[in-house]
Design a protein around this motif. Sequence first.
Motif, PDB file in Angstrom:
ATOM      1  N   LEU A  36      -6.584   7.264   7.835  1.00 41.39           N
ATOM      2  CA  LEU A  36      -7.840   6.802   7.231  1.00 41.39           C
ATOM      3  C   LEU A  36      -7.566   6.001   5.959  1.00 41.39           C
ATOM      4  O   LEU A  36      -8.198   4.967   5.709  1.00 41.39           O
ATOM      5  CB  LEU A  36      -8.742   7.993   6.929  1.00 41.39           C
ATOM      6  CG  LEU A  36      -9.389   8.682   8.140  1.00 41.39           C
ATOM      7  CD1 LEU A  36     -10.047   9.992   7.709  1.00 41.39           C
ATOM      8  CD2 LEU A  36     -10.408   7.769   8.800  1.00 41.39           C
ATOM      9  N   ASP A  37      -6.609   6.472   5.154  1.00 40.28           N
ATOM     10  CA  ASP A  37      -6.259   5.766   3.918  1.00 40.28           C
ATOM     11  C   ASP A  37      -5.693   4.378   4.219  1.00 40.28           C
ATOM     12  O   ASP A  37      -6.010   3.406   3.499  1.00 40.28           O
ATOM     13  CB  ASP A  37      -5.230   6.570   3.117  1.00 40.28           C
ATOM     14  CG  ASP A  37      -5.831   7.828   2.493  1.00 40.28           C
ATOM     15  OD1 ASP A  37      -7.070   7.880   2.379  1.00 40.28           O
ATOM     16  OD2 ASP A  37      -5.053   8.742   2.145  1.00 40.28           O
ATOM     17  N   ARG A  38      -4.852   4.284   5.247  1.00 38.10           N
ATOM     18  CA  ARG A  38      -4.271   2.981   5.607  1.00 38.10           C
ATOM     19  C   ARG A  38      -5.366   2.002   6.025  1.00 38.10           C
ATOM     20  O   ARG A  38      -5.327   0.822   5.654  1.00 38.10           O
ATOM     21  CB  ARG A  38      -3.256   3.147   6.739  1.00 38.10           C
ATOM     22  CG  ARG A  38      -2.049   3.994   6.391  1.00 38.10           C
ATOM     23  CD  ARG A  38      -1.180   3.324   5.341  1.00 38.10           C
ATOM     24  NE  ARG A  38       0.018   4.100   5.084  1.00 38.10           N
ATOM     25  CZ  ARG A  38       1.164   3.951   5.760  1.00 38.10           C
ATOM     26  NH1 ARG A  38       1.245   3.045   6.729  1.00 38.10           N
ATOM     27  NH2 ARG A  38       2.209   4.696   5.470  1.00 38.10           N
ATOM     28  N   PHE A  39      -6.321   2.484   6.807  1.00 34.65           N
ATOM     29  CA  PHE A  39      -7.422   1.619   7.218  1.00 34.65           C
ATOM     30  C   PHE A  39      -8.270   1.208   6.012  1.00 34.65           C
ATOM     31  O   PHE A  39      -8.688   0.057   5.892  1.00 34.65           O
ATOM     32  CB  PHE A  39      -8.292   2.327   8.263  1.00 34.65           C
ATOM     33  CG  PHE A  39      -7.816   2.134   9.680  1.00 34.65           C
ATOM     34  CD1 PHE A  39      -8.417   1.194  10.502  1.00 34.65           C
ATOM     35  CD2 PHE A  39      -6.766   2.889  10.192  1.00 34.65           C
ATOM     36  CE1 PHE A  39      -7.991   1.012  11.801  1.00 34.65           C
ATOM     37  CE2 PHE A  39      -6.331   2.709  11.486  1.00 34.65           C
ATOM     38  CZ  PHE A  39      -6.943   1.769  12.307  1.00 34.65           C
ATOM     39  N   GLU A  40      -8.503   2.167   5.129  1.00 35.40           N
ATOM     40  CA  GLU A  40      -9.318   1.870   3.957  1.00 35.40           C
ATOM     41  C   GLU A  40      -8.626   0.872   3.056  1.00 35.40           C
ATOM     42  O   GLU A  40      -9.278  -0.001   2.458  1.00 35.40           O
ATOM     43  CB  GLU A  40      -9.631   3.161   3.190  1.00 35.40           C
ATOM     44  CG  GLU A  40     -10.634   2.945   2.055  1.00 35.40           C
ATOM     45  CD  GLU A  40     -11.142   4.249   1.470  1.00 35.40           C
ATOM     46  OE1 GLU A  40     -11.732   4.214   0.381  1.00 35.40           O
ATOM     47  OE2 GLU A  40     -10.936   5.309   2.112  1.00 35.40           O
TER      48      GLU A  40
END
Length: 303
Positions: A36-40
Amino acid sequence: MTTKGAASAKSLSTPAKIIKILKLLVENPLSIDEILDRFEDDEIFIERETISKYFATLRKAGCDIQKRKSKFYIKYPVLYLNDIELDTLAGFQKNAKDLSSKTDYEEFLKFLEKLFALSGKEENAVYKRIYQNIQNTDNFPCANISLKYRGKIEMLSKFLNETPQRVKIIYEDKEYSIVPVKFHYFKDSVCLKGYDIKNNVNKNFSLDKISEAKEMPLKAQNTDFGMITTFKISGRLKNAYSIREGEIVTEYNDYIVVSNKDEDKNELFKRLLKYGTCCEILYPKKDREEFISLIKELISKHK
């Protein structure tokens, strides 16, 4: 991510999101939160529940996604390539080498290494062996031609070693003692270029007409052949090359191949330096490496 942030996030299709997740899991094991952090970080909105659905999709597609200590990773093998796909990659590599910058070409090679790493160890070794056989060519053929000669290419490729070795072949019902050099494509067929020891000349042998090939006993090996340096002069400078006494020259449309036996190696290398990038030492490997080292040494002195 906030509602406002989600509204301004980049739009990415479902297949693209799945591919991005696949890429992330190939590079490093990650937890759901880390994904999720990578996408964000890339301003791409995705929900936690959606990632679980994508995992299910990837598993159905054959990707063995495993979980260890809350982190997900892909267990090898996940990739299988057929002969046509390998030929296609070989074509891409040739185009990348011919049309791209050195940096871009090196990046493409890293991509290939990572791609083959997605297979199991056994498949990886097979891919690299077959792919190397394809790359031992002057020109990239269509897949059908390569597939047609795959058996003979694999049979003969074991003789294309760093150390020259003498091989006996039956060609057009005649026996030849040769030192194999490389494969190359000629019109609609594949040829094995070899040094014809008896006639002291480089010769092309069409794979269509080779019926047998076997390594000769060690006692029959020609120890003098290792002293022969064979090099290639390309482009307009091929017409400017001055043939020395005792050299064997084979001429092609865009280049010449020269075999030099008696000249002192140091003197030969100094003479070939003036041809710059138009000159390439083909074999033996020892001479090629010495020539490259000489060039690097000269470059370092003039930095």
